[in-house]
Design a protein around this motif. Structure first.
Motif, PDB file in Angstrom:
ATOM      1  N   LYS A  34       0.861  -1.178   0.000  1.00  0.00           N
ATOM      2  CA  LYS A  34       0.000   0.000   0.000  1.00  0.00           C
ATOM      3  C   LYS A  34       0.903   1.235   0.000  1.00  0.00           C
ATOM      4  CE  LYS A  34      -3.652  -2.128   2.759  1.00  0.00           C
ATOM      5  NZ  LYS A  34      -4.384  -2.023   4.034  1.00  0.00           N
ATOM      6  N   GLY A  36       0.854   5.476   0.774  1.00  0.00           N
ATOM      7  CA  GLY A  36       0.177   6.665   1.288  1.00  0.00           C
ATOM      8  C   GLY A  36       0.990   7.894   0.953  1.00  0.00           C
ATOM      9  N   GLU A  37       0.312   9.011   0.716  1.00  0.00           N
ATOM     10  CA  GLU A  37       1.000  10.233   0.321  1.00  0.00           C
ATOM     11  C   GLU A  37       0.443  11.423   1.097  1.00  0.00           C
ATOM     12  OE1 GLU A  37       2.332  11.926  -3.904  1.00  0.00           O
ATOM     13  OE2 GLU A  37       0.167  11.864  -3.643  1.00  0.00           O
ATOM     14  N   SER A  38       1.326  12.282   1.562  1.00  0.00           N
ATOM     15  CA  SER A  38       0.949  13.506   2.244  1.00  0.00           C
ATOM     16  C   SER A  38       1.822  14.627   1.694  1.00  0.00           C
ATOM     17  CB  SER A  38       1.171  13.350   3.747  1.00  0.00           C
ATOM     18  OG  SER A  38       0.899  14.549   4.416  1.00  0.00           O
ATOM     19  N   GLU A  59       0.204  11.017   8.730  1.00  0.00           N
ATOM     20  CA  GLU A  59      -0.925  11.348   7.857  1.00  0.00           C
ATOM     21  C   GLU A  59      -0.856  10.551   6.558  1.00  0.00           C
ATOM     22  OE1 GLU A  59      -2.879  15.050   5.424  1.00  0.00           O
ATOM     23  OE2 GLU A  59      -1.664  15.501   7.175  1.00  0.00           O
ATOM     24  N   ALA A  60       0.346  10.399   6.000  1.00  0.00           N
ATOM     25  CA  ALA A  60       0.507   9.606   4.782  1.00  0.00           C
ATOM     26  C   ALA A  60       0.125   8.146   5.030  1.00  0.00           C
ATOM     27  CB  ALA A  60       1.941   9.700   4.271  1.00  0.00           C
ATOM     28  N   THR A  62      -1.972   7.033   7.318  1.00  0.00           N
ATOM     29  CA  THR A  62      -3.427   6.992   7.509  1.00  0.00           C
ATOM     30  C   THR A  62      -4.158   7.069   6.173  1.00  0.00           C
ATOM     31  OG1 THR A  62      -3.184   8.049   9.655  1.00  0.00           O
ATOM     32  CG2 THR A  62      -5.366   8.116   8.668  1.00  0.00           C
ATOM     33  N   ARG A  63      -3.710   7.960   5.304  1.00  0.00           N
ATOM     34  CA  ARG A  63      -4.353   8.091   3.983  1.00  0.00           C
ATOM     35  C   ARG A  63      -4.216   6.824   3.142  1.00  0.00           C
ATOM     36  NH1 ARG A  63      -3.080  14.139   1.671  1.00  0.00           N
ATOM     37  NH2 ARG A  63      -4.313  15.247   3.229  1.00  0.00           N
ATOM     38  N   GLY A  64      -3.106   6.111   3.305  1.00  0.00           N
ATOM     39  CA  GLY A  64      -2.900   4.886   2.542  1.00  0.00           C
ATOM     40  C   GLY A  64      -3.445   3.642   3.223  1.00  0.00           C
ATOM     41  N   CYS A  86       6.423  16.164  -0.822  1.00  0.00           N
ATOM     42  CA  CYS A  86       5.533  15.056  -0.475  1.00  0.00           C
ATOM     43  C   CYS A  86       6.286  13.978   0.291  1.00  0.00           C
ATOM     44  CB  CYS A  86       4.933  14.431  -1.733  1.00  0.00           C
ATOM     45  SG  CYS A  86       3.830  15.526  -2.622  1.00  0.00           S
TER      46      CYS A  86
END
Length: 92
Positions: A34, A36-38, A59-60, A62-64, A86
């Motif tokens: 997986k 994730g990107e922030s 945060e990255a 969590t988003r992913g 990023c």
């Protein structure tokens, strides 16, 4: 007038890009990984208060939807007056 416009336009397009690892944990990257990107963007310079967004590892993740982080990368794109940084998180 035209001779002045072309160099100014070229300065707006001039930029720099960097990409690289921040750290890796002992966790293996799974085949079905997986990502994730922030991201955070700024005007004029990243140290000035004209920025928006967060550039955060948690945060990255969590988003992913990542529970176990394997690798963290940073990607930065900077132009004369604008830029984006990023954080990319890989894991399962």
């Amino acid at each position: 007038m035209i001779k002045l416009i072309y160099p100014l336009f070229a300065l707006l397009l001039f930029g720099c890009t960097s990409y690289g690892p921040v750290f890796a944990t002992g966790n293996r990257i799974p085949k079905e990984k997986k990502v994730g990107e922030s991201c955070r963007s700024w005007l004029i310079h990243r140290s000035l208060p004209f920025s928006w967004g967060r550039n955060d590892i948690m945060e990255a993740a969590t988003r992913g939807g990542i529970e176990e982080i394997a690798v963290v990368d940073k990607a930065t794109v900077s132009y004369i007056l604008y830029g984006t940084e990023c954080t990319l998180v890989y894991g399962k």
